[in-house]
Design a protein around this motif. Structure first.
Motif, PDB file in Angstrom:
ATOM      1  N   ASN A 257       0.845  -1.192   0.000  1.00  0.00           N
ATOM      2  CA  ASN A 257       0.000   0.000   0.000  1.00  0.00           C
ATOM      3  C   ASN A 257       0.884   1.247   0.000  1.00  0.00           C
ATOM      4  OD1 ASN A 257       0.968  -0.317   2.610  1.00  0.00           O
ATOM      5  ND2 ASN A 257      -0.881   0.449   3.580  1.00  0.00           N
ATOM      6  N   GLY A 258       0.281   2.381  -0.334  1.00  0.00           N
ATOM      7  CA  GLY A 258       1.063   3.606  -0.405  1.00  0.00           C
ATOM      8  C   GLY A 258       1.293   4.037  -1.832  1.00  0.00           C
ATOM      9  N   ASP A 259       1.262   5.333  -2.065  1.00  0.00           N
ATOM     10  CA  ASP A 259       1.474   5.905  -3.382  1.00  0.00           C
ATOM     11  C   ASP A 259       2.936   5.705  -3.799  1.00  0.00           C
ATOM     12  OD1 ASP A 259       2.211   7.944  -5.363  1.00  0.00           O
ATOM     13  OD2 ASP A 259       0.199   8.740  -5.040  1.00  0.00           O
ATOM     14  N   LYS A 260       3.152   5.017  -4.921  1.00  0.00           N
ATOM     15  CA  LYS A 260       4.526   4.690  -5.329  1.00  0.00           C
ATOM     16  C   LYS A 260       5.340   5.947  -5.602  1.00  0.00           C
ATOM     17  CE  LYS A 260       5.676   1.145  -7.703  1.00  0.00           C
ATOM     18  NZ  LYS A 260       6.256   0.340  -6.614  1.00  0.00           N
ATOM     19  N   ARG A 261       4.705   6.983  -6.152  1.00  0.00           N
ATOM     20  CA  ARG A 261       5.432   8.230  -6.409  1.00  0.00           C
ATOM     21  C   ARG A 261       5.879   8.873  -5.104  1.00  0.00           C
ATOM     22  NH1 ARG A 261       4.173  13.300  -6.064  1.00  0.00           N
ATOM     23  NH2 ARG A 261       1.973  12.812  -5.696  1.00  0.00           N
ATOM     24  N   VAL A 262       5.003   8.866  -4.101  1.00  0.00           N
ATOM     25  CA  VAL A 262       5.336   9.428  -2.793  1.00  0.00           C
ATOM     26  C   VAL A 262       6.482   8.643  -2.160  1.00  0.00           C
ATOM     27  CG1 VAL A 262       4.487   9.796  -0.444  1.00  0.00           C
ATOM     28  CG2 VAL A 262       3.052  10.403  -2.405  1.00  0.00           C
TER      29      VAL A 262
ATOM     30  N   GLU B  27       8.812   6.872  -3.695  1.00  0.00           N
ATOM     31  CA  GLU B  27      10.058   7.136  -4.410  1.00  0.00           C
ATOM     32  C   GLU B  27      10.643   8.498  -4.037  1.00  0.00           C
ATOM     33  OE1 GLU B  27      11.693   4.794  -6.025  1.00  0.00           O
ATOM     34  OE2 GLU B  27      10.014   3.588  -5.315  1.00  0.00           O
ATOM     35  N   GLU B  28       9.783   9.486  -3.883  1.00  0.00           N
ATOM     36  CA  GLU B  28      10.263  10.813  -3.470  1.00  0.00           C
ATOM     37  C   GLU B  28      10.857  10.755  -2.067  1.00  0.00           C
ATOM     38  OE1 GLU B  28       6.931  13.391  -3.890  1.00  0.00           O
ATOM     39  OE2 GLU B  28       7.159  13.591  -6.067  1.00  0.00           O
TER      40      GLU B  28
ATOM     41  N   ALA C 196       0.307   5.830   4.815  1.00  0.00           N
ATOM     42  CA  ALA C 196       0.491   4.379   4.734  1.00  0.00           C
ATOM     43  C   ALA C 196       1.223   3.889   5.973  1.00  0.00           C
ATOM     44  CB  ALA C 196       1.272   3.997   3.475  1.00  0.00           C
TER      45      ALA C 196
END
Length: 225
Positions: A2-7, A9-10, A42
């Protein structure tokens, strides 16, 4: 995961970059020390992998763990302090960054089992009083995390000297936790030098409160915080 992959990676990029600050301020030796950051929205955090040189760190090498400390994403083993970081995140929801160092002067106070007294305005500003000592705990489990939480809960200090070990700092962001680690070593060094010259003069509690309030609520460019 879970969790926004872009977030995520940043955050990996940011935490990777922040490790250079530990080297810049001479807070770590060899591969010791680590930084982690909570993933917004997340039940995850990112952290330095175990035993990897600071020169070799890349955003891709920063690993992702869940709040139990289990590896979720990454090809390298997480830091040996991962369970401690996870415990902090589980029990202190306001914390979004954790830093661990063995910086020389602060760790010397930890070796003595002695809190750093609030005898500098910079300490009152940043920590709101003394920097406390946490209990001795073995590395690898969540005992260190338990000691951090028990010591810092209800305390204005964002840094704790874990007895016979080193420094852990917390913050509203990984960058804020790094700042606390930098400031902890700075005041540990200055107060040590002061004690070589004599007994440092304490700051009155009311003045500590006033200094802390000013620094936290007035100092700096407020729109950028």
């Amino acid at each position: 995961m879970n969790g926004d992959k872009r977030v995520i990676e940043e955050l990996r990029e940011s935490v990777c970059r922040l490790h250079a600050e530990l080297v810049r301020y001479d807070l770590v030796a060899w591969t010791a020390g680590n930084i982690s950051g909570r993933v917004p929205g997340a039940d995850l955090f990112v952290i330095k992998p175990s035993g990897v040189s600071y020169d070799d760190l890349t955003p891709e090498s920063i690993v992702v763990c869940d709040l139990s400390g289990d590896l979720v994403e990454g090809s390298l083993a997480p830091s040996s302090d991962t369970a401690a970081h996870a415990y902090v995140y589980r029990h202190m929801p306001e914390v979004n960054g954790v830093v661990h160092t063995h910086s020389t002067y602060a760790s010397a106070w930890a070796a003595r089992g002695e809190p750093i007294p609030c005898v500098l305005t910079a300490m009152a500003d940043e920590f709101g009083g003394e920097i406390p000592v946490g209990p001795f705990a073995l590395i690898g489990g969540d005992d260190i995390g338990r000691g951090i939480v028990e010591t810092l809960t209800g305390h204005r200090s964002r840094a704790v000297l874990m007895r016979n070990h080193g420094v852990f700092t917390i913050g509203e962001s990984p960058k804020a936790a790094v700042k606390a680690a930098v400031m902890c070593e700075d005041v540990a060094r200055t107060v040590h030098v002061a004690r070589q010259l004599g007994a440092p003069a304490p700051i009155a509690p009311d003045d500590v409160d006033s200094l802390y309030d000013r620094y936290q609520n007035v100092y700096g460019q407020r729109s950028h915080r």
